[in-house]
Design an enzyme around this catalytic site. Sequence first.
Site, PDB file in Angstrom:
ATOM      1  N   ARG A  69       1.340 -13.541   2.631  1.00 12.14           N
ATOM      2  CA  ARG A  69       0.918 -13.326   4.056  1.00 12.14           C
ATOM      3  C   ARG A  69      -0.377 -14.027   4.362  1.00 12.14           C
ATOM      4  O   ARG A  69      -1.332 -13.779   3.565  1.00 12.14           O
ATOM      5  CB  ARG A  69       0.769 -11.795   4.345  1.00 12.14           C
ATOM      6  CG  ARG A  69       2.353 -11.166   4.618  1.00 12.14           C
ATOM      7  CD  ARG A  69       2.195  -9.525   4.797  1.00 12.14           C
ATOM      8  NE  ARG A  69       1.513  -8.822   3.690  1.00 12.14           N
ATOM      9  CZ  ARG A  69       1.173  -7.550   3.637  1.00 12.14           C
ATOM     10  NH1 ARG A  69       1.206  -6.928   4.873  1.00 12.14           N
ATOM     11  NH2 ARG A  69       0.556  -7.141   2.385  1.00 12.14           N
TER      12      ARG A  69
ATOM     13  N   THR B 112      -1.521  -4.162   9.996  1.00  6.11           N
ATOM     14  CA  THR B 112      -2.351  -4.183  11.326  1.00  6.11           C
ATOM     15  C   THR B 112      -2.499  -5.681  11.193  1.00  6.11           C
ATOM     16  O   THR B 112      -3.872  -6.107  10.966  1.00  6.11           O
ATOM     17  CB  THR B 112      -3.438  -3.558  11.654  1.00  6.11           C
ATOM     18  OG1 THR B 112      -4.294  -3.317  10.472  1.00  6.11           O
ATOM     19  CG2 THR B 112      -3.011  -1.996  11.764  1.00  6.11           C
TER      20      THR B 112
ATOM     21  N   THR C 150      -5.910  -0.559   8.713  1.00 10.90           N
ATOM     22  CA  THR C 150      -7.218  -0.779   9.005  1.00 10.90           C
ATOM     23  C   THR C 150      -7.126  -1.174  10.560  1.00 10.90           C
ATOM     24  O   THR C 150      -6.166  -1.963  11.020  1.00 10.90           O
ATOM     25  CB  THR C 150      -7.417  -2.252   8.152  1.00 10.90           C
ATOM     26  OG1 THR C 150      -7.475  -2.030   6.981  1.00 10.90           O
ATOM     27  CG2 THR C 150      -8.797  -2.693   8.491  1.00 10.90           C
TER      28      THR C 150
ATOM     29  N   CYS D 266      -6.077  -8.779   4.895  1.00 14.76           N
ATOM     30  CA  CYS D 266      -7.281  -7.840   4.961  1.00 14.76           C
ATOM     31  C   CYS D 266      -8.507  -8.936   5.187  1.00 14.76           C
ATOM     32  O   CYS D 266      -8.848  -8.994   6.398  1.00 14.76           O
ATOM     33  CB  CYS D 266      -7.712  -7.313   3.514  1.00 14.76           C
ATOM     34  SG  CYS D 266      -6.418  -5.964   3.206  1.00 14.76           S
TER      35      CYS D 266
ATOM     36  N   VAL E 218       0.939  -1.090  -0.156  1.00 16.06           N
ATOM     37  CA  VAL E 218       0.102  -0.118   0.043  1.00 16.06           C
ATOM     38  C   VAL E 218       0.833   1.130   0.074  1.00 16.06           C
ATOM     39  O   VAL E 218       0.499   2.141  -0.915  1.00 16.06           O
ATOM     40  CB  VAL E 218      -0.914  -0.071   1.384  1.00 16.06           C
ATOM     41  CG1 VAL E 218      -1.711   1.304   1.338  1.00 16.06           C
ATOM     42  CG2 VAL E 218      -1.885  -1.159   1.101  1.00 16.06           C
TER      43      VAL E 218
ATOM     44  N   ASP F 215      10.888   3.148   5.861  1.00 11.57           N
ATOM     45  CA  ASP F 215      10.446   2.083   6.332  1.00 11.57           C
ATOM     46  C   ASP F 215      11.560   1.392   7.163  1.00 11.57           C
ATOM     47  O   ASP F 215      12.752   1.781   7.061  1.00 11.57           O
ATOM     48  CB  ASP F 215      10.413   1.005   5.188  1.00 11.57           C
ATOM     49  CG  ASP F 215       9.614  -0.214   5.372  1.00 11.57           C
ATOM     50  OD1 ASP F 215       8.255  -0.532   5.048  1.00 11.57           O
ATOM     51  OD2 ASP F 215      10.130  -1.136   5.972  1.00 11.57           O
TER      52      ASP F 215
END
Length: 449
Positions: free
Chosen positions: A336, A90, A125, A265, A22, A40
Amino acid sequence: MELYNKLKNKKEKISIIGLGYVGLPLALSFSKYLDVVGFDINKSKIENYKKGLDITNEADTSSLINSKILFTSNEDDLQNCKFHIIVVPTPTKCDNTPDLSPLIEATKTVARNLSKGSVIVYESTVYPGVTEDICIPIIENESKLKCGIDFKVGYSPERINPGDKIHTLENTVKIVAGIDNESLNIISKVYELIIEAGIYKAESIKIAEAAKVIENSQRDVNIAFFNEISILFNKLNIDTSAVIKAASTKWNFINLTPGLVGGHCIGIDPYYLIHKGKTLNTDLNLLNTSRLINNNMSKYIVDSTIKCLIKANKKIKNCRIAILGITFKEDCSDIRNSKVFDIIKDLKEYGIEVIVSDPLADSTYLKSNYNIDLINIEEIEDIDGIILAVPHLHFKDIPISNIYKMFKVYNQTPSYTEHEYIEKNVIIDIKSMLNKTLIDFNNFIYWSL
């Protein structure tokens, strides 16, 4: 609007905290209009970006090399920025409760380098309340500045779909929210620079947070429904994909397909709402059930594979199974929370030899972190079964005759009396990638969700 004008005139800089799937596209998009600092904590990632290398495949080499982004792991560089966007993962912990540690650490990093008059926007999120109840107090404590007076805070949920070249950052409506009208207007103006589809101003930060987390939770529930009916239709010997195709002729039918639900997500976000519900003594039964159904699909697929192998007269132990695709979704390199790992683990517990091929996944990372060796699809041979786990476009282009050549046993013509005992081969086509009319059912047992 003084800050906005200074940003636009490149008298102030914007920072993007977290340069993953993102954050990197966000930084690249803003760099066309503003001075951008891309931060980062992963130093090797930063070095790769400087060289024009992006393992996420979200950016090409020329875009990275030609951008004027200052890629850095030095947090001191954030002191030169007045507009900060935090977009870090997150995830959840082992018990499926929210893991806010990356967000908290990123918040502390920005706060340590914050100056008066700055704006901080969160894109990660979260469940409703995290930005105002957790993040703002951390910023105030670390920076010794006062929210609303010395700095502003907003929330603008990310909507990037990894691997999707159609629904991009620029052509997807952006939700924005701020702690007050001043912050809302500044944040809106900044995002308007890059968002062609338009800005939606939410009434509050909590509303914006809630809007994001229910987007993926709704999809999780819908997929769980299709997964559940696929189990029923398999027992009824009904082609699920054919049923969905027929039902899709109605204008308001939601056209989804059954399958594995992983990633960072859809397979994660519902747990944030479930957690928040528990703190308010509210059980979200539908979300819990959906998560249970979707999490169990990998086991259901393995069980179905074993049944097919038995039906094919295979000896389970030492069978060779090839798995095509290990990423969490098609045409994306992200592994992931991929549920393919669960399939691999369960198959190995039966004594099955598993070989994996995926043209998009990072072979070095898989080897060092999961001890999985990726092989080229052309090297697959002498297998007893194949699991088409992730329908990458790369796999869809493979002629079915090439798939047949991967198997140990093929081109048998059993007599009528031998038919029940002949050894066949197994094709597990999770997402119905293959054209079923081309399957040689004399030599193959085919199964799909």
